[in-house]
Scaffold this motif. Sequence first.
Motif, PDB file in Angstrom:
ATOM      1  N   MET A   1       0.847  -1.195   0.000  1.00 28.31           N
ATOM      2  CA  MET A   1       0.000   0.000   0.000  1.00 28.31           C
ATOM      3  C   MET A   1       0.884   1.246   0.000  1.00 28.31           C
ATOM      4  O   MET A   1       1.631   1.485   0.951  1.00 28.31           O
ATOM      5  CB  MET A   1      -0.915  -0.008   1.240  1.00 28.31           C
ATOM      6  N   VAL A   2       0.825   2.032  -1.074  1.00 29.88           N
ATOM      7  CA  VAL A   2       1.677   3.204  -1.221  1.00 29.88           C
ATOM      8  C   VAL A   2       0.909   4.459  -0.810  1.00 29.88           C
ATOM      9  O   VAL A   2      -0.175   4.731  -1.312  1.00 29.88           O
ATOM     10  CB  VAL A   2       2.174   3.342  -2.675  1.00 29.88           C
ATOM     11  N   PHE A   3       1.488   5.235   0.114  1.00 25.76           N
ATOM     12  CA  PHE A   3       0.861   6.465   0.582  1.00 25.76           C
ATOM     13  C   PHE A   3       1.698   7.673   0.210  1.00 25.76           C
ATOM     14  O   PHE A   3       2.926   7.633   0.277  1.00 25.76           O
ATOM     15  CB  PHE A   3       0.715   6.455   2.117  1.00 25.76           C
ATOM     16  N   LYS A   4       1.014   8.760  -0.160  1.00 22.02           N
ATOM     17  CA  LYS A   4       1.677  10.044  -0.228  1.00 22.02           C
ATOM     18  C   LYS A   4       1.713  10.621   1.181  1.00 22.02           C
ATOM     19  O   LYS A   4       1.001  10.159   2.071  1.00 22.02           O
ATOM     20  CB  LYS A   4       0.933  10.978  -1.180  1.00 22.02           C
ATOM     21  N   GLN A   5       2.555  11.647   1.401  1.00 20.09           N
ATOM     22  CA  GLN A   5       2.754  12.171   2.745  1.00 20.09           C
ATOM     23  C   GLN A   5       1.440  12.648   3.368  1.00 20.09           C
ATOM     24  O   GLN A   5       1.143  12.328   4.520  1.00 20.09           O
ATOM     25  CB  GLN A   5       3.769  13.318   2.712  1.00 20.09           C
ATOM     26  N   ALA A   6       0.646  13.434   2.604  1.00 20.08           N
ATOM     27  CA  ALA A   6      -0.631  13.930   3.138  1.00 20.08           C
ATOM     28  C   ALA A   6      -1.575  12.782   3.460  1.00 20.08           C
ATOM     29  O   ALA A   6      -2.285  12.807   4.469  1.00 20.08           O
ATOM     30  CB  ALA A   6      -1.281  14.879   2.134  1.00 20.08           C
ATOM     31  N   SER A   7      -1.545  11.756   2.621  1.00 16.43           N
ATOM     32  CA  SER A   7      -2.417  10.600   2.838  1.00 16.43           C
ATOM     33  C   SER A   7      -1.996   9.814   4.070  1.00 16.43           C
ATOM     34  O   SER A   7      -2.836   9.262   4.787  1.00 16.43           O
ATOM     35  CB  SER A   7      -2.409   9.693   1.608  1.00 16.43           C
ATOM     36  N   LYS A   8      -0.694   9.762   4.325  1.00 17.23           N
ATOM     37  CA  LYS A   8      -0.202   9.076   5.524  1.00 17.23           C
ATOM     38  C   LYS A   8      -0.762   9.727   6.782  1.00 17.23           C
ATOM     39  O   LYS A   8      -1.207   9.047   7.714  1.00 17.23           O
ATOM     40  CB  LYS A   8       1.324   9.104   5.568  1.00 17.23           C
ATOM     41  N   ILE A   9      -0.733  11.053   6.790  1.00 16.89           N
ATOM     42  CA  ILE A   9      -1.243  11.789   7.955  1.00 16.89           C
ATOM     43  C   ILE A   9      -2.740  11.556   8.114  1.00 16.89           C
ATOM     44  O   ILE A   9      -3.225  11.281   9.221  1.00 16.89           O
ATOM     45  CB  ILE A   9      -0.945  13.290   7.808  1.00 16.89           C
ATOM     46  N   LEU A  10      -3.490  11.636   7.004  1.00 19.53           N
ATOM     47  CA  LEU A  10      -4.928  11.411   7.063  1.00 19.53           C
ATOM     48  C   LEU A  10      -5.262   9.996   7.511  1.00 19.53           C
ATOM     49  O   LEU A  10      -6.184   9.786   8.305  1.00 19.53           O
ATOM     50  CB  LEU A  10      -5.561  11.684   5.698  1.00 19.53           C
ATOM     51  N   PHE A  11      -4.523   9.028   6.981  1.00 17.39           N
ATOM     52  CA  PHE A  11      -4.757   7.637   7.363  1.00 17.39           C
ATOM     53  C   PHE A  11      -4.516   7.445   8.856  1.00 17.39           C
ATOM     54  O   PHE A  11      -5.287   6.754   9.542  1.00 17.39           O
ATOM     55  CB  PHE A  11      -3.850   6.709   6.552  1.00 17.39           C
ATOM     56  N   LEU A  12      -3.457   8.054   9.371  1.00 16.62           N
ATOM     57  CA  LEU A  12      -3.157   7.955  10.800  1.00 16.62           C
ATOM     58  C   LEU A  12      -4.264   8.599  11.628  1.00 16.62           C
ATOM     59  O   LEU A  12      -4.691   8.050  12.656  1.00 16.62           O
ATOM     60  CB  LEU A  12      -1.816   8.627  11.096  1.00 16.62           C
ATOM     61  N   VAL A  13      -4.740   9.754  11.180  1.00 17.81           N
ATOM     62  CA  VAL A  13      -5.817  10.445  11.895  1.00 17.81           C
ATOM     63  C   VAL A  13      -7.083   9.596  11.913  1.00 17.81           C
ATOM     64  O   VAL A  13      -7.742   9.458  12.958  1.00 17.81           O
ATOM     65  CB  VAL A  13      -6.097  11.819  11.243  1.00 17.81           C
ATOM     66  N   VAL A  14      -7.422   9.007  10.767  1.00 22.96           N
ATOM     67  CA  VAL A  14      -8.603   8.133  10.686  1.00 22.96           C
ATOM     68  C   VAL A  14      -8.458   6.952  11.632  1.00 22.96           C
ATOM     69  O   VAL A  14      -9.396   6.605  12.369  1.00 22.96           O
ATOM     70  CB  VAL A  14      -8.809   7.645   9.232  1.00 22.96           C
ATOM     71  N   PHE A  15      -7.286   6.333  11.637  1.00 21.43           N
ATOM     72  CA  PHE A  15      -7.039   5.183  12.504  1.00 21.43           C
ATOM     73  C   PHE A  15      -7.181   5.576  13.976  1.00 21.43           C
ATOM     74  O   PHE A  15      -7.795   4.846  14.773  1.00 21.43           O
ATOM     75  CB  PHE A  15      -5.641   4.629  12.240  1.00 21.43           C
ATOM     76  N   VAL A  16      -6.622   6.727  14.346  1.00 21.77           N
ATOM     77  CA  VAL A  16      -6.684   7.187  15.740  1.00 21.77           C
ATOM     78  C   VAL A  16      -8.127   7.463  16.152  1.00 21.77           C
ATOM     79  O   VAL A  16      -8.550   7.088  17.258  1.00 21.77           O
ATOM     80  CB  VAL A  16      -5.813   8.445  15.928  1.00 21.77           C
ATOM     81  N   VAL A  17      -8.891   8.112  15.276  1.00 21.56           N
ATOM     82  CA  VAL A  17     -10.293   8.417  15.587  1.00 21.56           C
ATOM     83  C   VAL A  17     -11.092   7.130  15.775  1.00 21.56           C
ATOM     84  O   VAL A  17     -11.876   7.000  16.722  1.00 21.56           O
ATOM     85  CB  VAL A  17     -10.926   9.284  14.483  1.00 21.56           C
ATOM     86  N   ILE A  18     -10.895   6.156  14.882  1.00 15.01           N
ATOM     87  CA  ILE A  18     -11.589   4.872  15.014  1.00 15.01           C
ATOM     88  C   ILE A  18     -11.225   4.200  16.339  1.00 15.01           C
ATOM     89  O   ILE A  18     -12.101   3.698  17.059  1.00 15.01           O
ATOM     90  CB  ILE A  18     -11.247   3.940  13.832  1.00 15.01           C
ATOM     91  N   PHE A  19      -9.942   4.213  16.669  1.00 16.80           N
ATOM     92  CA  PHE A  19      -9.480   3.575  17.900  1.00 16.80           C
ATOM     93  C   PHE A  19     -10.154   4.198  19.130  1.00 16.80           C
ATOM     94  O   PHE A  19     -10.685   3.488  19.995  1.00 16.80           O
ATOM     95  CB  PHE A  19      -7.957   3.691  18.019  1.00 16.80           C
ATOM     96  N   PHE A  20     -10.143   5.524  19.205  1.00 12.45           N
ATOM     97  CA  PHE A  20     -10.697   6.178  20.387  1.00 12.45           C
ATOM     98  C   PHE A  20     -12.220   6.114  20.431  1.00 12.45           C
ATOM     99  O   PHE A  20     -12.812   6.068  21.514  1.00 12.45           O
ATOM    100  CB  PHE A  20     -10.223   7.630  20.458  1.00 12.45           C
ATOM    101  N   LYS A  21     -12.868   6.061  19.279  1.00 14.90           N
ATOM    102  CA  LYS A  21     -14.316   5.906  19.282  1.00 14.90           C
ATOM    103  C   LYS A  21     -14.713   4.523  19.771  1.00 14.90           C
ATOM    104  O   LYS A  21     -15.682   4.372  20.518  1.00 14.90           O
ATOM    105  CB  LYS A  21     -14.879   6.175  17.884  1.00 14.90           C
ATOM    106  N   ILE A  22     -13.971   3.512  19.356  1.00 14.58           N
ATOM    107  CA  ILE A  22     -14.223   2.159  19.838  1.00 14.58           C
ATOM    108  C   ILE A  22     -13.941   2.068  21.330  1.00 14.58           C
ATOM    109  O   ILE A  22     -14.721   1.483  22.100  1.00 14.58           O
ATOM    110  CB  ILE A  22     -13.370   1.132  19.068  1.00 14.58           C
TER     111      ILE A  22
END
Length: 357
Positions: A1-22
């Motif tokens: 899975m290849v990420f651009k820099q901005a996408s890496k940050i967004l992906f991390l943010v999405v993952f963190v939000v999912i984690f804390f919501k769960i």
Amino acid sequence: MVFKQASKILFLVVFVVIFFKILFFLLVKLDFLNFIFSGSSDADYYDNFALGYVNDAVNIWPVILNKLNFFGLYNRDYISFILLLLNLIIIPLLACKLANLQFKNEQKYFLSLFFICLLYPTLYFYTFDIYRDVFMVFCFLLACSFVKFSIYTNNFILKYFYFLISFLFGFFLFELREYLGYAFWGALFLYHIKLTKKRTVLFFISYMLILFIFNYLGFFKSLTDYRTGFEEYSGGSTLGLDFSNPIMFIPNFILSILGQLFGLYITNPSAILLFFVETLPFIFMLFYILNNIGFADRFVRFLLIFFILYASVWLIGNDNLGTAVRLRMYNYFAIYICFFYIIKIKEAINFGQVIKK
């Protein structure tokens, strides 16, 4: 899975939000946190109906729960977990699919829309018990998917098959909330109207005039009568607009739009939070869409016409600000999808691709 820099940050943010919501969801469900908003008369009523203690169904949602109970598949906490799954994964993915976004090709846009849907506080709030709202948003987006299939499928048989499925889905939406079904049906037959900036202005003026005439003739009496009941039972959570005077209908309707749809009537800290997280993106995207209305294809027009028809009913009939944040979710999601959809269309045109409208 290849990420651009901005996408890496967004992906991390999405993952963190999912984690804390769960995590927060589990802490509440396991009684480690006392979430004051979880559990209410609505959810208790649905549970009682599912278990057979109540027989008067106000919509189809408790009937579905009762059927699940009949087959031994009902559990209040399990249903809540399913609603959480819809909120965290399924609804954001459906929204991205409707906006023509693919993770492989449009990572930044895909993750941005996914994040906006994921972060949406009101939708998350209704995962903590067996409310119908999350299920309704899921059903609405699923119904829109069949409309999109119908619009863009070239095969004659499949086109009308998907149209039939879309039309029948309208009955289900009607059973969930009557005017949600009516607005969906209306958009299904009116999306062929082409929109330009000039036409949009003329359409808005004409539509307001039509609403004024209909109200003056008494067509909205049941809605305005229903609205007056909020003042008695809702205390300070109402706008307090008097729709009984037909001459003042347009000013009152505009104030209702500003107060409920645009969230400008702020009564508590949670309303401030919702304004910044839900409404500000909506306002920005709405004005972007209006400024680029010439790029609206048939599916965008379907969503925009639905937006107008659906909002018209609840903005006339509702005066409770707490209820407004539930009712406007379909309007907001329609605009979120249209915004990214139009961005994708404009990029395709810039790359010389042919766009069907």
